[in-house]
Design a protein around this motif. Sequence first.
Motif, short mmCIF file in Angstrom:
data_model
loop_
_atom_site.label_atom_id
_atom_site.label_comp_id
_atom_site.label_asym_id
_atom_site.label_seq_id
_atom_site.Cartn_x
_atom_site.Cartn_y
_atom_site.Cartn_z
N ASP A 138 100.95 -19.31 42.29
CA ASP A 138 100.47 -18.74 43.56
C ASP A 138 100.81 -19.62 44.77
OD1 ASP A 138 99.47 -16.54 42.32
OD2 ASP A 138 97.36 -16.93 42.76
N ILE A 159 92.30 -10.57 33.84
CA ILE A 159 93.71 -10.54 34.21
C ILE A 159 94.52 -10.07 33.01
CG2 ILE A 159 93.64 -12.31 36.01
CD1 ILE A 159 94.62 -14.33 34.09
N GLU A 174 92.90 -32.10 39.54
CA GLU A 174 92.24 -30.84 39.89
C GLU A 174 91.11 -31.12 40.88
OE1 GLU A 174 92.24 -27.38 39.34
OE2 GLU A 174 90.39 -27.48 40.52
N ALA A 175 90.99 -30.22 41.88
CA ALA A 175 90.02 -30.45 42.95
C ALA A 175 88.56 -30.31 42.50
CB ALA A 175 90.28 -29.46 44.09
N ASP A 218 98.58 -25.47 43.18
CA ASP A 218 97.24 -25.46 43.76
C ASP A 218 96.86 -24.13 44.41
OD1 ASP A 218 99.17 -26.14 45.62
OD2 ASP A 218 97.92 -27.52 46.74
N TRP A 252 87.59 -17.02 45.56
CA TRP A 252 87.46 -16.41 44.23
C TRP A 252 86.01 -16.23 43.82
CZ3 TRP A 252 91.61 -14.08 42.98
CH2 TRP A 252 92.85 -14.62 43.24
N ARG A 299 85.42 -6.57 42.35
CA ARG A 299 85.76 -6.72 40.94
C ARG A 299 84.52 -7.11 40.17
NH1 ARG A 299 91.66 -9.15 40.18
NH2 ARG A 299 91.11 -8.22 38.21
N ARG A 308 89.98 -14.29 32.91
CA ARG A 308 90.74 -15.45 33.42
C ARG A 308 90.17 -16.76 32.90
NH1 ARG A 308 90.27 -19.54 36.95
NH2 ARG A 308 92.22 -20.36 37.76
N VAL A 359 87.41 -12.96 36.79
CA VAL A 359 87.14 -11.82 35.93
C VAL A 359 88.42 -11.57 35.11
CG1 VAL A 359 85.18 -10.77 37.10
CG2 VAL A 359 87.45 -10.37 38.01
N GLY A 372 94.96 -24.73 37.16
CA GLY A 372 94.85 -23.28 36.96
C GLY A 372 95.81 -22.87 35.85
N ILE A 373 96.15 -21.60 35.84
CA ILE A 373 96.99 -21.07 34.76
C ILE A 373 98.38 -21.73 34.80
CG2 ILE A 373 97.95 -18.93 33.79
CD1 ILE A 373 94.76 -19.19 33.94
N GLY A 374 98.95 -21.85 36.00
CA GLY A 374 100.29 -22.44 36.11
C GLY A 374 100.31 -23.92 35.77
N CYS A 382 93.95 -32.91 46.22
CA CYS A 382 95.15 -33.47 46.85
C CYS A 382 95.18 -33.04 48.32
CB CYS A 382 96.39 -32.96 46.13
SG CYS A 382 97.90 -33.68 46.77
#
Length: 414
Positions: free
Chosen positions: A306, A46, A34-35, A165, A249, A191, A105, A44, A13-15, A131
């Motif tokens: 997150d 951010i 990544e899963a 994650d 999401w 949204r 996003r 949408v 993700g972003i982090g 994971c």
Amino acid sequence: MSSKEDVVIIGAGIGGLTLALSLHQAGIACRIYEAVPELRPLGVGINVLPHAARELSELGLLPELDKVGVRTRESIFFNEHGQFVFREAAGLAAGFDWPQYSIHRGDLQTVLFDAVRQRLGPDAVVCGQRCTGATQDDESITAHFVSPEGERLPDVRARLLVACDGVHSALRKQLYPQEGAPRYSGVNMWRGTTVWQPFLSEASMVRAGWLDVGKMVIYPIRNDVDGKGGQLINWVAEVTTPRYERRDWNRRGRLEDFIGVFEDWRFDWLDVPAMIRAADVLLEFPMVDQDPLPWWTQGRVTLLGDAAHPMVPRGSNGAGQAILDARALAAALAAEPDVPAALAQYEALRRPATTDIVLTNRKTPPDAILKEVYERTGDRPFRHIDDVISQEELAAISNGYKRVAGYDLASLSR
Ligand SMILES: Cc1cc2nc3c(=O)[nH]c(=O)nc-3n(C[C@H](O)[C@H](O)[C@H](O)COP(=O)(O)OP(=O)(O)OC[C@H]3O[C@@H](n4cnc5c(N)ncnc54)[C@H](O)[C@@H]3O)c2cc1C
């Protein structure tokens, strides 16, 4: 069988992607697991506030962000009758050295993902590996994985594992098995995105109404999407309601569940119900967070973004704080070769800062401006906003939030 990495990152993700770029910049080897089988540009809109834009600028990414996002020029507030409440400049227009971006996003994730593949190589992100947990000894940590079909995959061994994650983090669950599901704030969100003609400054972030009677957040996230000057507009409808379902999401929303609340929102600058009805994407998810944690790190595993500090999205800050975490962790690892000592530095810097933001987002995020006006007027139209509250008082609410979130003009400069 197991392979050995320096740093294993869970989640692209972003982090996670920002962390990979930052570690690479610091000369530290890493790989992301990544899963999902394939990264698709989901979600949408951010916002990336100036303090996070500064970090992305250090990674040389602003030219790419400029190709896809919108540089936000102002933040503007109205009551549910469409009456003007407060306006303040944003990003460069407010005197910051870095812009504020309103962005899809998926576009932000794609910019980061492309940079990771270019700089770290095509196999830096391994998809289709969920994971399930990790085990560790004094020397290393071993991550365990399953495929999308649930089959066990080979373990991966590393010096450090960083859990990026997300809100339903498996690693957080392992560290805190007793913690319940994310805590519902009482507000449900619908949204969407709609191709629409530009409104106000063409780069305005609008907040209007109040949660008890319906609140909207509306801003453009892509320019000229139709060759006729139309923009992709991101909108969020927020309504206080006891009804909600687990955050997913990708959950589709239903127009009839919320459109009634906004049916008479026809302002001279925007016909809100018409824009909502023309949406090409409509998603529903609850506003959730978790109580701040007393620690994030156990030996060679730590949390980020997150996974560490899910927050209600009322300060445009979720992605930005994940970016700041990533930069702080990479800097600590670059400066301190001893992994536990570096993690202690990272946590000492980032946990108190994000704890304050999680708690402030519950009580006094920027939209507290709208709550104040709603309560003082009993939600009735006013003659002039100055009869209700002064612009100085409104600015003080906004500036107080910026200080907590770490992007007030005084402390954020080159
Ligand atoms: C599909 C999706 C859509 C989103 N849409 C929006 C949106 O529209 N608006 C908004 O404000 N925020 C959205 N978010 C959340 C937003 O991206 C985050 O709040 C913020 O950017 C912090 O980023 P993060 O890296 O901590 O978490 P995220 O960006 O949520 O990334 C977490 C990543 O970890 C992966 N993952 C999860 N569990 C595992 C596991 N066990 N093993 C391996 N990988 C795992 C996920 O697939 C995801 O790629 C969305 C998140 C996702 C995953």
